[in-house]
Design an enzyme around this catalytic site. Sequence first.
Site, PDB file in Angstrom:
ATOM      1  N   LYS A  13       0.840  -1.206   0.000  1.00 35.19           N
ATOM      2  CA  LYS A  13       0.000   0.000   0.000  1.00 35.19           C
ATOM      3  C   LYS A  13       0.876   1.258   0.000  1.00 35.19           C
ATOM      4  O   LYS A  13       0.636   2.194  -0.758  1.00 35.19           O
ATOM      5  CB  LYS A  13      -0.924   0.029   1.233  1.00 35.19           C
ATOM      6  CG  LYS A  13      -1.864  -1.158   1.315  1.00 35.19           C
ATOM      7  CD  LYS A  13      -2.770  -1.081   2.543  1.00 35.19           C
ATOM      8  CE  LYS A  13      -2.029  -1.131   3.870  1.00 35.19           C
ATOM      9  NZ  LYS A  13      -1.347  -2.409   4.141  1.00 35.19           N
ATOM     10  N   ARG A  88      -9.750   1.420   8.755  1.00 37.69           N
ATOM     11  CA  ARG A  88      -9.505   0.027   9.118  1.00 37.69           C
ATOM     12  C   ARG A  88     -10.684  -0.636   9.805  1.00 37.69           C
ATOM     13  O   ARG A  88     -10.683  -1.854   9.979  1.00 37.69           O
ATOM     14  CB  ARG A  88      -8.369  -0.053  10.138  1.00 37.69           C
ATOM     15  CG  ARG A  88      -6.998   0.136   9.572  1.00 37.69           C
ATOM     16  CD  ARG A  88      -5.986  -0.121  10.672  1.00 37.69           C
ATOM     17  NE  ARG A  88      -4.723   0.505  10.348  1.00 37.69           N
ATOM     18  CZ  ARG A  88      -3.780  -0.062   9.612  1.00 37.69           C
ATOM     19  NH1 ARG A  88      -3.945  -1.283   9.155  1.00 37.69           N
ATOM     20  NH2 ARG A  88      -2.670   0.581   9.346  1.00 37.69           N
ATOM     21  N   ARG A 161      11.780  -0.300  10.890  1.00 38.84           N
ATOM     22  CA  ARG A 161      10.779   0.103  11.881  1.00 38.84           C
ATOM     23  C   ARG A 161      10.761  -0.888  13.039  1.00 38.84           C
ATOM     24  O   ARG A 161      10.873  -2.095  12.813  1.00 38.84           O
ATOM     25  CB  ARG A 161       9.395   0.161  11.227  1.00 38.84           C
ATOM     26  CG  ARG A 161       9.102   1.495  10.565  1.00 38.84           C
ATOM     27  CD  ARG A 161       7.903   1.443   9.640  1.00 38.84           C
ATOM     28  NE  ARG A 161       6.754   0.743  10.217  1.00 38.84           N
ATOM     29  CZ  ARG A 161       5.613   0.529   9.561  1.00 38.84           C
ATOM     30  NH1 ARG A 161       5.465   0.952   8.307  1.00 38.84           N
ATOM     31  NH2 ARG A 161       4.620  -0.087  10.132  1.00 38.84           N
ATOM     32  N   ARG A 172      -1.002  -8.212  13.461  1.00 43.62           N
ATOM     33  CA  ARG A 172      -1.737  -7.257  12.616  1.00 43.62           C
ATOM     34  C   ARG A 172      -2.551  -7.965  11.546  1.00 43.62           C
ATOM     35  O   ARG A 172      -3.610  -7.488  11.140  1.00 43.62           O
ATOM     36  CB  ARG A 172      -0.764  -6.283  11.955  1.00 43.62           C
ATOM     37  CG  ARG A 172      -0.165  -5.359  12.965  1.00 43.62           C
ATOM     38  CD  ARG A 172       0.331  -4.070  12.325  1.00 43.62           C
ATOM     39  NE  ARG A 172       0.714  -3.142  13.366  1.00 43.62           N
ATOM     40  CZ  ARG A 172       1.839  -2.459  13.385  1.00 43.62           C
ATOM     41  NH1 ARG A 172       2.704  -2.583  12.390  1.00 43.62           N
ATOM     42  NH2 ARG A 172       2.097  -1.638  14.358  1.00 43.62           N
TER      43      ARG A 172
HETATM   44  P1  ADP Z   1       2.235  -1.745   3.269  1.00 37.92           P
HETATM   45  O1  ADP Z   1       2.194  -0.246   3.170  1.00 37.92           O
HETATM   46  O2  ADP Z   1       1.035  -2.403   2.645  1.00 37.92           O
HETATM   47  O3  ADP Z   1       2.506  -2.256   4.655  1.00 37.92           O
HETATM   48  P2  ADP Z   1       4.778  -1.461   1.830  1.00 37.92           P
HETATM   49  O4  ADP Z   1       4.434  -0.679   0.620  1.00 37.92           O
HETATM   50  O5  ADP Z   1       5.480  -0.760   2.927  1.00 37.92           O
HETATM   51  O6  ADP Z   1       3.472  -2.250   2.381  1.00 37.92           O
HETATM   52  O7  ADP Z   1       5.668  -2.712   1.334  1.00 37.92           O
HETATM   53  C1  ADP Z   1       6.268  -3.602   2.276  1.00 37.92           C
HETATM   54  C2  ADP Z   1       7.694  -3.934   1.831  1.00 37.92           C
HETATM   55  O8  ADP Z   1       7.652  -4.699   0.629  1.00 37.92           O
HETATM   56  C3  ADP Z   1       8.551  -2.706   1.511  1.00 37.92           C
HETATM   57  O9  ADP Z   1       9.871  -2.989   1.925  1.00 37.92           O
HETATM   58  C4  ADP Z   1       8.458  -2.562   0.003  1.00 37.92           C
HETATM   59  O10 ADP Z   1       9.633  -1.976  -0.545  1.00 37.92           O
HETATM   60  C5  ADP Z   1       8.295  -4.007  -0.446  1.00 37.92           C
HETATM   61  N1  ADP Z   1       7.388  -4.128  -1.598  1.00 37.92           N
HETATM   62  C6  ADP Z   1       6.302  -3.366  -1.875  1.00 37.92           C
HETATM   63  N2  ADP Z   1       5.687  -3.789  -3.016  1.00 37.92           N
HETATM   64  C7  ADP Z   1       6.407  -4.857  -3.443  1.00 37.92           C
HETATM   65  C8  ADP Z   1       6.291  -5.735  -4.575  1.00 37.92           C
HETATM   66  N3  ADP Z   1       5.289  -5.595  -5.475  1.00 37.92           N
HETATM   67  N4  ADP Z   1       7.211  -6.734  -4.696  1.00 37.92           N
HETATM   68  C9  ADP Z   1       8.204  -6.871  -3.786  1.00 37.92           C
HETATM   69  N5  ADP Z   1       8.374  -6.076  -2.715  1.00 37.92           N
HETATM   70  C10 ADP Z   1       7.495  -5.075  -2.538  1.00 37.92           C
END
Ligand code: ADP
Length: 227
Positions: A13, A88, A161, A172
């Site tokens: 997201k 949420r 984090r 979660r």
């Molecule tokens: P959310 O906001 O849903 O928790 P994030 O966008 O922070 O998810 O993504 C979680 C992790 O996965 C981050 O480290 C991001 O760089 C990586 N990530 C996001 N989208 C992809 C994807 N399509 N394929 C592989 N890794 C991804």
Amino acid sequence: VIVILFGPPGSGKGTQSQALAEKHGFFKLSTGDLIRKEIAEKTPLGLEVQSIVEAGEFPDSALVNQIAEKAIVDNITKSGIVLDGYPRTMEQVNFLDKILSGLGKKIDVAICLGVDENELVRRIEGRRVCADCKTNYHVEFNPPANDGICDVCQGSNLVQRKDDTRDVLEQRLAIYNKETKPLLDYYDQKGVLTTISGMESPQEVAAMVEKILANVELDAKSTGINA
Ligand code: ADP
Ligand code: ZN
């Protein structure tokens, strides 16, 4: 346009809303980022919620609603708002509907990113965030061009984090399945929900999101509804 991104923690997201913000100038509204900012700045609100958030729980809806409302009102004149991690709960949905209708707006599209649990663990464990500008990376799937250096602001504080652990993820995920999944039915009944695979690369997922948005804008034009 007003877009909600749904999906379990780690589904992408943040990555996709960042892409929408860059490409279309949308305001990325992440209540999680806003709350973490309060914590980092040790504001009264931040101090109040710190232990809750770091334990993997969510602050209560009244507080999250208040943060979201301010951000929406402040950014309603932008080309779009993409909601990441909000709403949420059904309580938050009802609140959001009220704010938007007061502003003469509505949710134009909700997109749900589907990702399986093993992949979520890999993504959460490898996630890194620039402490300076909040751009997100993955050590393996989405590393910065230069090791340890943020592509966007050139800062060298790429940090993990505190809540990015398998334990917090599992907790979660259980909350997501119980409280947030039912919201998908709500948006589906309104006819605005599209579910896509979030398993593909960030670029491929972004391309699917773009297609969905293009359709929304076409629909709005043909019906004369203002998007
Ligand atoms: P959310 O906001 O849903 O928790 P994030 O966008 O922070 O998810 O993504 C979680 C992790 O996965 C981050 O480290 C991001 O760089 C990586 N990530 C996001 N989208 C992809 C994807 N399509 N394929 C592989 N890794 C991804
Ligand atoms: Zn940065």
